[in-house]
Design an enzyme around this catalytic site. Structure first.
Site, PDB file in Angstrom:
ATOM      1  N   GLU A   1       0.816  -1.223   0.000  1.00 13.87           N
ATOM      2  CA  GLU A   1       0.000   0.000   0.000  1.00 13.87           C
ATOM      3  C   GLU A   1       0.847   1.270   0.000  1.00 13.87           C
ATOM      4  O   GLU A   1       0.346   2.356  -0.276  1.00 13.87           O
ATOM      5  CB  GLU A   1      -0.978  -0.019   1.181  1.00 13.87           C
ATOM      6  CG  GLU A   1      -1.872  -1.241   1.121  1.00 13.87           C
ATOM      7  CD  GLU A   1      -3.093  -1.200   2.021  1.00 13.87           C
ATOM      8  OE1 GLU A   1      -3.570  -0.110   2.340  1.00 13.87           O
ATOM      9  OE2 GLU A   1      -3.561  -2.287   2.401  1.00 13.87           O
TER      10      GLU A   1
ATOM     11  N   TYR B   1      -3.049   4.976   7.184  1.00 11.61           N
ATOM     12  CA  TYR B   1      -2.335   3.712   7.430  1.00 11.61           C
ATOM     13  C   TYR B   1      -1.115   3.602   6.526  1.00 11.61           C
ATOM     14  O   TYR B   1       0.008   3.399   6.985  1.00 11.61           O
ATOM     15  CB  TYR B   1      -3.275   2.514   7.201  1.00 11.61           C
ATOM     16  CG  TYR B   1      -2.537   1.197   7.032  1.00 11.61           C
ATOM     17  CD1 TYR B   1      -1.864   0.606   8.100  1.00 11.61           C
ATOM     18  CD2 TYR B   1      -2.502   0.550   5.788  1.00 11.61           C
ATOM     19  CE1 TYR B   1      -1.172  -0.593   7.935  1.00 11.61           C
ATOM     20  CE2 TYR B   1      -1.817  -0.654   5.621  1.00 11.61           C
ATOM     21  CZ  TYR B   1      -1.151  -1.215   6.700  1.00 11.61           C
ATOM     22  OH  TYR B   1      -0.456  -2.394   6.539  1.00 11.61           O
TER      23      TYR B   1
HETATM   24  P1  NAD Z   1      -2.860  -7.405  13.063  1.00 12.03           P
HETATM   25  O1  NAD Z   1      -3.608  -6.132  13.252  1.00 12.03           O
HETATM   26  O2  NAD Z   1      -3.602  -8.686  12.953  1.00 12.03           O
HETATM   27  O3  NAD Z   1      -1.790  -7.589  14.255  1.00 12.03           O
HETATM   28  C1  NAD Z   1      -1.035  -6.527  14.752  1.00 12.03           C
HETATM   29  C2  NAD Z   1      -0.433  -6.982  16.073  1.00 12.03           C
HETATM   30  O4  NAD Z   1       0.439  -5.935  16.557  1.00 12.03           O
HETATM   31  C3  NAD Z   1      -1.469  -7.214  17.172  1.00 12.03           C
HETATM   32  O5  NAD Z   1      -1.179  -8.417  17.866  1.00 12.03           O
HETATM   33  C4  NAD Z   1      -1.298  -6.015  18.098  1.00 12.03           C
HETATM   34  O6  NAD Z   1      -1.642  -6.290  19.455  1.00 12.03           O
HETATM   35  C5  NAD Z   1       0.175  -5.719  17.935  1.00 12.03           C
HETATM   36  N1  NAD Z   1       0.543  -4.329  18.257  1.00 12.03           N
HETATM   37  C6  NAD Z   1      -0.086  -3.205  17.867  1.00 12.03           C
HETATM   38  N2  NAD Z   1       0.523  -2.123  18.373  1.00 12.03           N
HETATM   39  C7  NAD Z   1       1.590  -2.581  19.090  1.00 12.03           C
HETATM   40  C8  NAD Z   1       2.622  -1.947  19.839  1.00 12.03           C
HETATM   41  N3  NAD Z   1       2.670  -0.614  19.959  1.00 12.03           N
HETATM   42  N4  NAD Z   1       3.554  -2.717  20.440  1.00 12.03           N
HETATM   43  C9  NAD Z   1       3.498  -4.083  20.343  1.00 12.03           C
HETATM   44  N5  NAD Z   1       2.538  -4.724  19.664  1.00 12.03           N
HETATM   45  C10 NAD Z   1       1.599  -3.983  19.032  1.00 12.03           C
HETATM   46  O7  NAD Z   1      -1.943  -7.166  11.771  1.00 12.03           O
HETATM   47  P2  NAD Z   1      -1.472  -8.182  10.638  1.00 12.03           P
HETATM   48  O8  NAD Z   1      -2.503  -8.232   9.583  1.00 12.03           O
HETATM   49  O9  NAD Z   1      -0.994  -9.416  11.268  1.00 12.03           O
HETATM   50  O10 NAD Z   1      -0.229  -7.377  10.050  1.00 12.03           O
HETATM   51  C11 NAD Z   1       1.075  -7.534  10.590  1.00 12.03           C
HETATM   52  C12 NAD Z   1       2.035  -6.620   9.847  1.00 12.03           C
HETATM   53  O11 NAD Z   1       2.037  -6.954   8.456  1.00 12.03           O
HETATM   54  C13 NAD Z   1       1.700  -5.144   9.936  1.00 12.03           C
HETATM   55  O12 NAD Z   1       2.908  -4.425  10.069  1.00 12.03           O
HETATM   56  C14 NAD Z   1       1.039  -4.838   8.598  1.00 12.03           C
HETATM   57  O13 NAD Z   1       1.243  -3.491   8.224  1.00 12.03           O
HETATM   58  C15 NAD Z   1       1.789  -5.785   7.687  1.00 12.03           C
HETATM   59  N6  NAD Z   1       1.060  -6.240   6.493  1.00 12.03           N
HETATM   60  C16 NAD Z   1      -0.199  -6.772   6.614  1.00 12.03           C
HETATM   61  C17 NAD Z   1      -0.857  -7.238   5.489  1.00 12.03           C
HETATM   62  C18 NAD Z   1      -2.225  -7.878   5.582  1.00 12.03           C
HETATM   63  O14 NAD Z   1      -2.830  -8.169   4.555  1.00 12.03           O
HETATM   64  N7  NAD Z   1      -2.752  -8.140   6.769  1.00 12.03           N
HETATM   65  C19 NAD Z   1      -0.249  -7.137   4.220  1.00 12.03           C
HETATM   66  C20 NAD Z   1       1.047  -6.586   4.132  1.00 12.03           C
HETATM   67  C21 NAD Z   1       1.677  -6.151   5.276  1.00 12.03           C
HETATM   68  P1  TYD Z   2      -9.170  -4.723   3.687  1.00 10.83           P
HETATM   69  O1  TYD Z   2      -9.290  -6.159   4.048  1.00 10.83           O
HETATM   70  O2  TYD Z   2      -9.611  -3.695   4.683  1.00 10.83           O
HETATM   71  O3  TYD Z   2      -7.677  -4.485   3.200  1.00 10.83           O
HETATM   72  P2  TYD Z   2      -6.993  -3.176   2.503  1.00 10.83           P
HETATM   73  O4  TYD Z   2      -7.921  -2.035   2.567  1.00 10.83           O
HETATM   74  O5  TYD Z   2      -5.788  -2.963   3.363  1.00 10.83           O
HETATM   75  O6  TYD Z   2      -6.672  -3.595   1.110  1.00 10.83           O
HETATM   76  O7  TYD Z   2     -10.019  -4.478   2.362  1.00 10.83           O
HETATM   77  C1  TYD Z   2      -9.755  -5.195   1.172  1.00 10.83           C
HETATM   78  C2  TYD Z   2     -10.660  -4.637   0.096  1.00 10.83           C
HETATM   79  O8  TYD Z   2     -12.014  -4.912   0.435  1.00 10.83           O
HETATM   80  C3  TYD Z   2     -10.584  -3.119  -0.045  1.00 10.83           C
HETATM   81  O9  TYD Z   2     -10.737  -2.783  -1.425  1.00 10.83           O
HETATM   82  C4  TYD Z   2     -11.774  -2.613   0.746  1.00 10.83           C
HETATM   83  C5  TYD Z   2     -12.800  -3.707   0.544  1.00 10.83           C
HETATM   84  N1  TYD Z   2     -13.763  -3.934   1.652  1.00 10.83           N
HETATM   85  C6  TYD Z   2     -15.136  -3.991   1.377  1.00 10.83           C
HETATM   86  O10 TYD Z   2     -15.579  -3.837   0.222  1.00 10.83           O
HETATM   87  N2  TYD Z   2     -15.991  -4.224   2.413  1.00 10.83           N
HETATM   88  C7  TYD Z   2     -15.557  -4.388   3.693  1.00 10.83           C
HETATM   89  O11 TYD Z   2     -16.410  -4.572   4.610  1.00 10.83           O
HETATM   90  C8  TYD Z   2     -14.156  -4.340   3.956  1.00 10.83           C
HETATM   91  C9  TYD Z   2     -13.621  -4.533   5.345  1.00 10.83           C
HETATM   92  C10 TYD Z   2     -13.296  -4.128   2.892  1.00 10.83           C
END
Ligand code: NAD
Ligand code: TYD
Length: 338
Positions: free
Chosen positions: A129, A152
């Site tokens: 992103e 974000y």
């Molecule tokens: P998540 O929200 O499921 O988990 C985040 C974790 O970080 C939680 O356990 C929370 O308690 C902890 N946390 C938050 N603030 C904190 C702090 N100040 N100190 C210590 N712990 C803290 O997130 P996720 O989906 O598992 O994502 C993990 C990482 O991967 C993030 O950095 C996110 O930006 C990155 N990422 C996520 C995705 C995705 O699709 N989910 C994709 C690419 C990158």
């Molecule tokens: P999301 O899982 O929030 O990831 P990101 O915004 O980081 O890509 O959303 C994925 C896609 O789905 C995004 O285009 C927003 C859309 N979306 C919906 O259409 N409805 C929903 O309720 C949510 C949570 C996301």
């Protein structure tokens, strides 16, 4: 190897910890997590007796705590800790700056202070992103200019720039990965796929933002963990590696696939007002990590979504417990009158 994992009680971090403990029987992992609304001890409850896994409740922005933790022979930090949901960042960006920007700064400072006596490898988990939004064609490469559009993604970009600067200025051994949208077990049901699956199971509406034609490149979380494995061990210091799933799908297709897997009617889909500043399309060119480190995704969207639907069907207790209290308030704020 002794690794400090941050944010290991979240979705990707918990999958990573389980994968690493299984793959490397001589590694030990310390998990420091603040346990925000997204952090869940149950995600790793099966590991509570492992002598190679240690949980500590703590904030990555707490410098003395972090310095104390890494002084105990930590050889690598894998930084997952973050506020991770775009919609929440639009509602209230402050926590994103504190954790994603300042928290990363605190970790880097701790690594810098220990360096060069203690050489701690810093793997920073970033996101596609940071590149902003694509038109109909093309894909993000590591050279694509950074153009974040949400609070974000802006906070994640700031963190990436800090990591880059600390490597460039102080020579600390840091690497960055930028991955596309993950899905799989233990994902908090505010994100698209677990929200759609759990709502469909309960015969609730599936809210689709705008026209539903926004595209994400979906990757099964275990494939992301495998990519982090090769980058942690063999990635070149100071480099960025894109990680993608080769599974570009419009959100509407994702919702319909989930309904079909569950044998539910498409009439559960409800179009709601679009997200402000909503990025239209993400796609990842992962040729660098493939060429240099031999990684490519191995789970197709069809396989991954079947595994994920099955997991949410067999772990109702896990998500039903989450879908109470704070979650219901959030859900109302986010979706009522939209
Ligand atoms: P998540 O929200 O499921 O988990 C985040 C974790 O970080 C939680 O356990 C929370 O308690 C902890 N946390 C938050 N603030 C904190 C702090 N100040 N100190 C210590 N712990 C803290 O997130 P996720 O989906 O598992 O994502 C993990 C990482 O991967 C993030 O950095 C996110 O930006 C990155 N990422 C996520 C995705 C995705 O699709 N989910 C994709 C690419 C990158
Ligand atoms: P999301 O899982 O929030 O990831 P990101 O915004 O980081 O890509 O959303 C994925 C896609 O789905 C995004 O285009 C927003 C859309 N979306 C919906 O259409 N409805 C929903 O309720 C949510 C949570 C996301």
């Amino acid at each position: 190897m002794k690794i400090l994992v941050t944010g290991g009680c979240g979705f990707i971090g918990s999958n990573f910890i389980r994968y690493f403990l299984k793959s490397y029987p001589d590694y030990s992992l310390i998990n420091v997590d603040k346990l925000t609304y997204a952090g869940n001890l149950e995600n790793l409850s099966d590991l509570s007796h492992s002598p190679r896994y240690h949980f500590i409740r703590g904030d990555i922005a707490d410098a003395p705590r972090i310095e104390e933790l890494i002084s105990k022979g930590v050889e690598a930090i894998v930084n997952f800790a973050a506020e991770s949901h775009v919609d929440r960042s639009i509602e209230d960006p402050g926590a994103f700056m504190k954790t994603n920007v300042f928290g990363t700064f605190v970790l880097l400072e701790a690594v810098r202070k220990a360096f060069p006596k203690q050489r701690i490898r810093f793997l920073h988990i970033s996101t596609d992103e940071v590149y902003g939004s694509l038109g109909e064609t093309g894909a993000f490469t590591e050279e694509t200019p950074l153009a974040p559009n949400s609070p974000y993604s802006a906070s994640k970009t700031a963190a990436d720039m800090l990591v880059r600067a600390y490597h460039h200025t102080y020579g600390i051994p840091a690497v960055i990965t930028r991955c596309s949208n993950n899905y799989g077990p233990y994902q908090f049901p505010e994100k698209l796929i677990p929200l759609m699956i759990s709502n469909a199971i309960e015969d609730k509406n599936l809210p689709i933002y705008g026209d539903g034609m926004h595209v994400r490149d979906w990757i099964y979380v275990e494939d992301h963990c495998r990519a982090l494995d090769v980058v942690l061990h063999r990635g070149k210091e100071g480099e960025v590696y894109n990680v993608g799933g080769r599974s570009e799908k419009p959100n509407l297709t994702v919702a319909k696939t989930i309904l079909d897997r569950l044998g539910k009617s498409h009439s559960l889909i409800r179009y709601v007002a679009d997200r402000p500043g909503h990025d239209r399309r993400y796609a990842i060119d992962f040729s660098k990590i493939k060429r240099e480190l031999g990684w490519k995704p191995s789970v197709s969207f069809e396989e991954g979504i079947s595994l994920t639907v099955e997991w949410y069907q067999t772990h109702r207790e896990w998500w039903k417990k989450i879908k109470t209290g704070e979650y219901l308030d959030y859900y109302k704020r986010m979706y009522q009158d939209r």
